[in-house]
Scaffold this motif. Structure first.
Motif, PDB file in Angstrom:
ATOM      1  N   TYR A   7       0.859  -1.232   0.153  1.00 29.72           N
ATOM      2  CA  TYR A   7       0.161   0.020   0.236  1.00 29.72           C
ATOM      3  C   TYR A   7       0.933   1.097  -0.030  1.00 29.72           C
ATOM      4  N   LYS A   8       1.929   1.117   0.768  1.00 25.93           N
ATOM      5  CA  LYS A   8       2.869   2.387   0.774  1.00 25.93           C
ATOM      6  C   LYS A   8       3.457   2.732  -0.423  1.00 25.93           C
ATOM      7  N   CYS A  82      -5.493  10.938   3.151  1.00 23.90           N
ATOM      8  CA  CYS A  82      -5.502  11.531   4.433  1.00 23.90           C
ATOM      9  C   CYS A  82      -5.755  10.545   5.459  1.00 23.90           C
ATOM     10  N   LEU A  83      -6.819   9.591   5.373  1.00 28.05           N
ATOM     11  CA  LEU A  83      -7.216   8.454   6.167  1.00 28.05           C
ATOM     12  C   LEU A  83      -5.971   7.480   6.558  1.00 28.05           C
ATOM     13  N   GLY A  88      -2.488   5.027   9.876  1.00 26.06           N
ATOM     14  CA  GLY A  88      -1.228   4.072  10.127  1.00 26.06           C
ATOM     15  C   GLY A  88      -1.303   2.848   9.683  1.00 26.06           C
ATOM     16  N   ASP A  89      -2.194   2.004   9.788  1.00 25.15           N
ATOM     17  CA  ASP A  89      -2.376   0.785   9.312  1.00 25.15           C
ATOM     18  C   ASP A  89      -3.477   0.495   8.155  1.00 25.15           C
ATOM     19  N   TYR A  94      -9.027  -0.419   5.913  1.00 28.10           N
ATOM     20  CA  TYR A  94     -10.155  -1.139   4.805  1.00 28.10           C
ATOM     21  C   TYR A  94     -11.173  -2.163   5.596  1.00 28.10           C
ATOM     22  N   ASP A  95     -10.361  -2.776   6.745  1.00 31.69           N
ATOM     23  CA  ASP A  95     -11.096  -3.751   7.472  1.00 31.69           C
ATOM     24  C   ASP A  95     -12.138  -3.077   8.327  1.00 31.69           C
ATOM     25  N   ARG A  96     -11.774  -2.003   8.897  1.00 28.87           N
ATOM     26  CA  ARG A  96     -12.888  -1.261   9.699  1.00 28.87           C
ATOM     27  C   ARG A  96     -14.202  -0.662   8.957  1.00 28.87           C
ATOM     28  N   LEU A  97     -13.862  -0.337   7.471  1.00 29.05           N
ATOM     29  CA  LEU A  97     -14.727   0.103   6.574  1.00 29.05           C
ATOM     30  C   LEU A  97     -15.708  -0.836   6.146  1.00 29.05           C
TER      31      LEU A  97
END
Length: 374
Positions: A7-8, A82-83, A88-89, A94-97
């Motif tokens: 992702y980075k 931004c998010l 950070g992780d 995306y898991d929380r979304l």
């Protein structure tokens, strides 16, 4: 973690691949050893292994969908950047979304229709929900071919709009509208409101020049037109930030019947009748969002700014601070509506010829899908 490392790198597209067990392949031969359970039809994706449960696979599917919607679509580049920096992780973000969508049973696509088309699109099933206003709903329900829609929540409790004029022009009430030029949007009730407030103030409505606004904004009040219809949380805030002095006349102070609901959330009758639990979940999630905006207007403005970077954060912050106590003002819960408000404006619309016959409030709105007060 590998997902965060990739992702980075900020690739153009991210794909979460799921192992497939093709007929006659080596993986099919090893199904028993590896505890593989896969789909019996194409694409034969793995549903479970000795190391990954079915629940975990479904969870990863949710992450995959959020990545598609919020990353691969390219529509939320600034927001997700931004998010991600704040979170950070990346995987956890995306898991929380996905978890939030699962929790509320929602998968929402937001589209911006042509102006004035929202009610029609919702009525024919092109959208489950829409943003409208009380006048539009009432007109739609009393037309020759009534639209099968209903209001299900009020975004704010009172009408925070009114007429504005450049302060130096000496326009302080509808009595001063004679001989002036009004720029508006040509809505069905707009002319009726102007006629009503001028008549009540003893002015001659026929002496007001009506034109359609060219969209040039509040600056037009200085040298192009004399009067415009403003929304306090938006237009008035812009004027304040730009040191543009105005005389402002709230419509709710000119006639109490003009304190109607604007905006409101609407839904089609088929959705309300066929998917009541989905509607309740949608409003529960929406209510949570507005609850956050009420409690944390500055943080809400920051979130809004990420989605609408063309507007200044200062303006959005001032707007949200103004609206914070307006969302559920003098109501037991966010979204709640009252018969009296609907009936009052319906009476006004009949009196000034916007609609021919009154319609009962119960046919225009419902509170039944709103979450209970916590």
């Amino acid at each position: 973690r590998s997902s965060d490392l990739v992702y980075k790198m900020e690739p153009e597209q991210l794909q979460l691949g799921f192992l497939k067990v093709l007929k006659g392949s080596y993986m099919e031969e090893m199904k028993q050893k590896y505890g593989l359970l896969s789909q019996s039809k194409p694409p034969y994706e793995v549903l479970r292994t000795n190391w990954l449960s079915y629940e975990e696979v479904i969870r990863l599917k949710g992450v995959e969908e959020m990545v598609e919607v919020y990353y691969n679509s390219g529509q939320f580049r600034r927001t997700m950047k931004c998010l991600s920096q704040e979170w950070g992780d990346a995987f956890d973000l995306y898991d929380r979304l996905a978890a939030f969508y699962e929790e509320e049973g929602l998968k929402v696509n937001i589209v911006e229709p042509t102006e004035g088309a929202t009610a029609s699109l919702v009525a024919v099933g092109k959208g489950d929900f829409g943003i409208s206003y009380q006048e539009d709903v009432t007109v739609a329900l009393t037309s020759e071919d009534p639209l099968p829609i209903k209001a299900i929540a009020a975004v704010i409790q009172h009408n925070t709009s009114g007429f504005a004029a450049y302060k130096d022009k000496g326009i302080h009430s509808p009595k001063d509208f004679e001989g002036k030029t009004y720029a508006g949007w040509g809505g069905p009730g707009e002319e009726a409101v102007l006629k009503a407030v001028m008549t009540q103030a003893g002015a001659d409505f026929s002496k007001l020049n009506l034109v359609i606004s060219d969209g040039s904004g509040f600056e037009a009040l200085k040298d192009k037109v004399d009067i415009m219809w403003f929304y306090e949380a938006w237009d008035s805030v812009k004027c304040e930030l730009n040191d543009f002095p105005i005389s402002y006349m709230p419509v709710r102070d000119l006639d109490e019947r003009l304190d109607y609901y604007t905006p409101v959330i609407i839904a089609g009758n088929k959705v309300l009748e066929g998917k009541p639990e989905m509607v309740k979940k949608f409003l529960a999630a929406t209510s949570r969002g507005y609850g956050f905006a009420m409690e944390k207007p500055e943080e809400s403005a920051e979130i809004l700014h990420k989605y609408a970077p063309d507007y200044s954060l200062e303006m959005l912050t001032m707007s949200q601070k103004y609206l914070a106590d307006k969302y559920a003002e003098d109501a037991d819960r966010w979204g709640e509506m009252k018969d009296q408000v609907w009936d009052n404006y319906t009476e006004f619309m009949v009196e000034y010829g916007v609609i021919q016959e009154a319609i009962p409030a119960a046919e225009c709105y419902t509170n039944e899908f709103l979450p209970d007060k916590e």
